[in-house]
Design a protein around this motif. Structure first.
Motif, PDB file in Angstrom:
ATOM      1  N   LEU A 112       1.152  -1.002  -0.120  1.00 20.55           N
ATOM      2  CA  LEU A 112      -0.032  -0.111   0.151  1.00 20.55           C
ATOM      3  C   LEU A 112       0.630   1.292  -0.143  1.00 20.55           C
ATOM      4  CD1 LEU A 112      -2.831   1.226   0.261  1.00 20.55           C
ATOM      5  CD2 LEU A 112      -2.392   1.317   2.853  1.00 20.55           C
ATOM      6  N   ARG A 113       0.976   1.994  -1.165  1.00 20.21           N
ATOM      7  CA  ARG A 113       1.539   3.005  -1.407  1.00 20.21           C
ATOM      8  C   ARG A 113       0.931   4.644  -1.456  1.00 20.21           C
ATOM      9  NH1 ARG A 113       5.706  -0.853  -5.099  1.00 20.21           N
ATOM     10  NH2 ARG A 113       6.375  -1.956  -3.218  1.00 20.21           N
ATOM     11  N   LEU A 114       1.729   5.614  -1.386  1.00 19.94           N
ATOM     12  CA  LEU A 114       0.969   6.978  -1.315  1.00 19.94           C
ATOM     13  C   LEU A 114       2.348   7.584  -2.114  1.00 19.94           C
ATOM     14  CD1 LEU A 114       0.468   5.756   2.282  1.00 19.94           C
ATOM     15  CD2 LEU A 114       0.225   8.645   2.277  1.00 19.94           C
ATOM     16  N   ILE A 115       1.327   8.357  -3.006  1.00 21.37           N
ATOM     17  CA  ILE A 115       1.631   9.061  -3.782  1.00 21.37           C
ATOM     18  C   ILE A 115       1.567  10.683  -4.146  1.00 21.37           C
ATOM     19  CG2 ILE A 115       0.725   8.175  -5.874  1.00 21.37           C
ATOM     20  CD1 ILE A 115       3.353   9.044  -7.379  1.00 21.37           C
ATOM     21  N   ALA A 116       1.915  11.782  -4.147  1.00 19.31           N
ATOM     22  CA  ALA A 116       1.138  13.503  -3.975  1.00 19.31           C
ATOM     23  C   ALA A 116       2.768  13.957  -3.767  1.00 19.31           C
ATOM     24  CB  ALA A 116       0.981  13.452  -2.437  1.00 19.31           C
ATOM     25  N   ALA A 117       1.794  15.401  -4.545  1.00 22.15           N
ATOM     26  CA  ALA A 117       3.042  16.428  -4.603  1.00 22.15           C
ATOM     27  C   ALA A 117       2.983  17.249  -4.050  1.00 22.15           C
ATOM     28  CB  ALA A 117       2.992  16.824  -6.026  1.00 22.15           C
ATOM     29  N   ALA A 118       3.225  17.804  -2.660  1.00 22.07           N
ATOM     30  CA  ALA A 118       3.280  18.894  -1.403  1.00 22.07           C
ATOM     31  C   ALA A 118       4.317  20.250  -1.622  1.00 22.07           C
ATOM     32  CB  ALA A 118       3.088  18.348  -0.201  1.00 22.07           C
ATOM     33  N   ASP A 119       4.044  21.224  -1.571  1.00 20.90           N
ATOM     34  CA  ASP A 119       4.745  22.242  -1.570  1.00 20.90           C
ATOM     35  C   ASP A 119       5.812  22.635  -0.329  1.00 20.90           C
ATOM     36  OD1 ASP A 119       3.402  23.712   0.305  1.00 20.90           O
ATOM     37  OD2 ASP A 119       3.182  25.441  -1.188  1.00 20.90           O
TER      38      ASP A 119
ATOM     39  N   CYS B 208       1.551  -0.419   4.224  1.00 22.78           N
ATOM     40  CA  CYS B 208       2.110   0.990   3.799  1.00 22.78           C
ATOM     41  C   CYS B 208       4.163   0.617   3.488  1.00 22.78           C
ATOM     42  CB  CYS B 208       1.440   2.085   4.525  1.00 22.78           C
ATOM     43  SG  CYS B 208       2.169   3.599   3.487  1.00 22.78           S
ATOM     44  N   ASP B 209       4.460   0.852   2.904  1.00 24.89           N
ATOM     45  CA  ASP B 209       5.490   0.275   2.578  1.00 24.89           C
ATOM     46  C   ASP B 209       6.554   1.627   1.993  1.00 24.89           C
ATOM     47  OD1 ASP B 209       4.840   0.045   0.271  1.00 24.89           O
ATOM     48  OD2 ASP B 209       5.772  -1.499  -0.236  1.00 24.89           O
ATOM     49  N   GLN B 210       5.600   2.630   1.434  1.00 26.08           N
ATOM     50  CA  GLN B 210       6.227   3.908   0.796  1.00 26.08           C
ATOM     51  C   GLN B 210       5.494   5.058   0.817  1.00 26.08           C
ATOM     52  OE1 GLN B 210       7.808   2.081  -2.879  1.00 26.08           O
ATOM     53  NE2 GLN B 210       9.486   1.064  -2.237  1.00 26.08           N
ATOM     54  N   ILE B 211       6.074   6.228   0.776  1.00 31.00           N
ATOM     55  CA  ILE B 211       5.590   7.335   0.503  1.00 31.00           C
ATOM     56  C   ILE B 211       6.477   7.688  -1.063  1.00 31.00           C
ATOM     57  CG2 ILE B 211       4.672   9.228   1.253  1.00 31.00           C
ATOM     58  CD1 ILE B 211       4.597   8.307   3.558  1.00 31.00           C
TER      59      ILE B 211
ATOM     60  N   GLN C  59       9.961  10.874  10.638  1.00 29.19           N
ATOM     61  CA  GLN C  59      10.531  10.407   9.577  1.00 29.19           C
ATOM     62  C   GLN C  59      11.645   9.845  10.264  1.00 29.19           C
ATOM     63  OE1 GLN C  59      12.034  13.141   6.566  1.00 29.19           O
ATOM     64  NE2 GLN C  59       9.859  13.305   6.740  1.00 29.19           N
ATOM     65  N   ASP C  60      11.263   9.261  11.529  1.00 34.71           N
ATOM     66  CA  ASP C  60      11.713   7.717  11.582  1.00 34.71           C
ATOM     67  C   ASP C  60      10.997   6.536  11.647  1.00 34.71           C
ATOM     68  OD1 ASP C  60       9.043   8.502  13.607  1.00 34.71           O
ATOM     69  OD2 ASP C  60      10.703   8.252  15.414  1.00 34.71           O
ATOM     70  N   THR C  61      10.235   6.653  11.067  1.00 30.61           N
ATOM     71  CA  THR C  61       8.760   5.932  10.472  1.00 30.61           C
ATOM     72  C   THR C  61       9.231   5.337   9.279  1.00 30.61           C
ATOM     73  OG1 THR C  61       7.686   6.600  12.260  1.00 30.61           O
ATOM     74  CG2 THR C  61       7.061   4.702  10.848  1.00 30.61           C
ATOM     75  N   PHE C  62       9.304   6.712   8.686  1.00 34.51           N
ATOM     76  CA  PHE C  62       9.931   6.300   6.751  1.00 34.51           C
ATOM     77  C   PHE C  62      10.886   7.327   7.047  1.00 34.51           C
ATOM     78  CE2 PHE C  62       4.747   5.648   7.136  1.00 34.51           C
ATOM     79  CZ  PHE C  62       5.202   4.463   6.344  1.00 34.51           C
ATOM     80  N   LYS C  63      11.996   6.864   6.211  1.00 40.46           N
ATOM     81  CA  LYS C  63      13.148   7.281   5.847  1.00 40.46           C
ATOM     82  C   LYS C  63      13.316   7.789   4.407  1.00 40.46           C
ATOM     83  CE  LYS C  63      18.326   5.600   6.466  1.00 40.46           C
ATOM     84  NZ  LYS C  63      18.314   6.193   5.310  1.00 40.46           N
ATOM     85  N   LEU C  64      13.456   8.840   4.558  1.00 39.93           N
ATOM     86  CA  LEU C  64      14.205   9.676   2.754  1.00 39.93           C
ATOM     87  C   LEU C  64      15.053   8.661   1.768  1.00 39.93           C
ATOM     88  CD1 LEU C  64      13.902  11.534   0.764  1.00 39.93           C
ATOM     89  CD2 LEU C  64      15.312  13.220   1.629  1.00 39.93           C
ATOM     90  N   LEU C  65      14.981   8.202   1.317  1.00 41.17           N
ATOM     91  CA  LEU C  65      16.041   7.180  -0.023  1.00 41.17           C
ATOM     92  C   LEU C  65      16.941   8.212  -0.294  1.00 41.17           C
ATOM     93  CD1 LEU C  65      13.932   4.176  -1.055  1.00 41.17           C
ATOM     94  CD2 LEU C  65      15.512   4.714   0.879  1.00 41.17           C
ATOM     95  N   ASP C  66      18.530   7.934  -0.543  1.00 38.62           N
ATOM     96  CA  ASP C  66      19.635   9.106  -1.432  1.00 38.62           C
ATOM     97  C   ASP C  66      18.910   8.800  -2.652  1.00 38.62           C
ATOM     98  OD1 ASP C  66      20.120   9.540   0.558  1.00 38.62           O
ATOM     99  OD2 ASP C  66      21.938   8.198   0.728  1.00 38.62           O
TER     100      ASP C  66
ATOM    101  N   PHE D  52      10.309   8.306   0.199  1.00 40.20           N
ATOM    102  CA  PHE D  52      10.395   7.217   1.902  1.00 40.20           C
ATOM    103  C   PHE D  52      10.000   6.185   1.954  1.00 40.20           C
ATOM    104  CE2 PHE D  52       9.629  11.544   1.660  1.00 40.20           C
ATOM    105  CZ  PHE D  52      10.333  12.387   3.093  1.00 40.20           C
ATOM    106  N   GLN D  53      10.557   5.668   2.387  1.00 39.61           N
ATOM    107  CA  GLN D  53      10.744   3.352   2.364  1.00 39.61           C
ATOM    108  C   GLN D  53      10.158   3.613   3.895  1.00 39.61           C
ATOM    109  OE1 GLN D  53      11.976   1.283   0.066  1.00 39.61           O
ATOM    110  NE2 GLN D  53      10.486  -0.286   1.702  1.00 39.61           N
ATOM    111  N   LYS D  54       9.267   2.815   4.752  1.00 38.22           N
ATOM    112  CA  LYS D  54       9.249   2.160   5.915  1.00 38.22           C
ATOM    113  C   LYS D  54      10.849   1.448   6.453  1.00 38.22           C
ATOM    114  CE  LYS D  54       5.258   1.340   7.808  1.00 38.22           C
ATOM    115  NZ  LYS D  54       4.153  -0.023   7.917  1.00 38.22           N
ATOM    116  N   VAL D  55      10.912   1.629   8.040  1.00 33.95           N
ATOM    117  CA  VAL D  55      11.407   1.793   8.086  1.00 33.95           C
ATOM    118  C   VAL D  55      11.504   0.635   9.013  1.00 33.95           C
ATOM    119  CG1 VAL D  55      13.547   2.026  10.052  1.00 33.95           C
ATOM    120  CG2 VAL D  55      13.103   3.846   8.751  1.00 33.95           C
ATOM    121  N   CYS D  56      12.168  -0.934   8.692  1.00 32.13           N
ATOM    122  CA  CYS D  56      11.806  -1.746   9.358  1.00 32.13           C
ATOM    123  C   CYS D  56      12.082  -1.917  10.844  1.00 32.13           C
ATOM    124  CB  CYS D  56      12.047  -3.053   8.362  1.00 32.13           C
ATOM    125  SG  CYS D  56      11.484  -3.345   7.195  1.00 32.13           S
TER     126      CYS D  56
END
Ligand SMILES: NC(=O)c1ccc[n+]([C@@H]2O[C@H](COP(=O)([O-])OP(=O)(O)OC[C@H]3O[C@@H](n4cnc5c(N)ncnc54)[C@H](OP(=O)(O)O)[C@@H]3O)[C@@H](O)[C@H]2O)c1
Length: 186
Positions: free
Chosen positions: A6-13, A128-131, A151-158, A180-184
């Motif tokens: 289950l993934r989210l996709i959005a654009a935010a300012d 939910c694994d990715q945003i 941001q400790d639950t979902f980590k921004l990937l390089d 952003f990937q969910k941190v296991c």
């Protein structure tokens, strides 16, 4: 029951704004096209994705999404709106629909594309694994905002396969694609 991603996709300012008066605050066709052609509509041969959205986040115009079933969330609608394939009363019902026969063999990924409540519920769901969140590097007048997420639950990937890392620019507006990937947790 299957456990599909289950993934989210959005654009935010810069202020996490996502909408104004029922519309997108910006006009960024290439950004929108990235969302359509590179992410939500990509599935393995013979498979389809679910694109799930609240009633107010239907994609405007006569766009059909290849390889996708469009699933509208509403507690008040009594029939499936035009341009949609399914109507569900809530997110768990949409997840259940995708996870049980006859659709479970066909559905690959569940994409939640808005608005606020569907995003909020989806990001808290165990599947939910990715945003995917495009960072629009500017400020717009907005009345709708992407929910806060840890941001400790979902980590921004390089970097992430298939997602450009360089800053994009369109109509004088800079933006960058982010995953952003969910941190296991062990
Ligand atoms: N920038 C982006 O990436 C992005 C993405 C999506 C949307 N947007 C913008 O965001 C705004 C729309 O978002 P919004 O949050 O105001 O509205 P929304 O969630 O799209 O629609 C709200 C309606 O959808 C139904 N709904 C929402 N969540 C539900 C749930 N969990 N279960 C059942 N029904 C649910 C309800 O309909 P009923 O009242 O009929 O029950 C609710 O009144 C627009 O401005 C749009 O352009 C931006």
């Amino acid at each position: 029951m299957d456990h599909k991603p289950l993934r989210l996709i959005a654009a935010a300012d810069s202020n996490m704004g996502i909408g104004i008066s029922g519309n997108l605050p910006w006009r960024l066709p290439n950004e929108f096209n990235y969302f359509l052609s590179k992410i939500t509509t990509v599935s393995d041969p013979g498979k389809k994705n679910f694109v799930i959205y609240g009633k107010g986040s239907a994609i405007k115009g006569n766009l059909s999404l290849p390889n996708c079933y469009c699933v509208v969330l509403s507690r008040t609608l009594s029939s499936v709106p035009e341009n949609a394939d399914y109507l569900c009363r809530d997110l768990p019902s949409a997840i259940q629909l995708a996870s049980e026969p006859p659709l479970n063999e066909e559905i690959e990924i569940l994409w939640v594309i808005g608005g606020v409540k569907p995003f909020e519920e989806a990001m808290k769901h165990p599947n939910c694994d990715q945003i995917y969140l495009t960072n629009i590097m500017a400020e717009f007048n907005c009345d709708t905002f992407f929910p806060k997420f840890g941001q400790d639950t979902f980590k921004l990937l390089d970097e992430f396969p298939g997602v450009p890392t360089e800053i994009q620019e369109e109509n004088g507006i800079k933006y960058k694609f982010q995953v952003f990937q969910k941190v296991c947790k062990e």
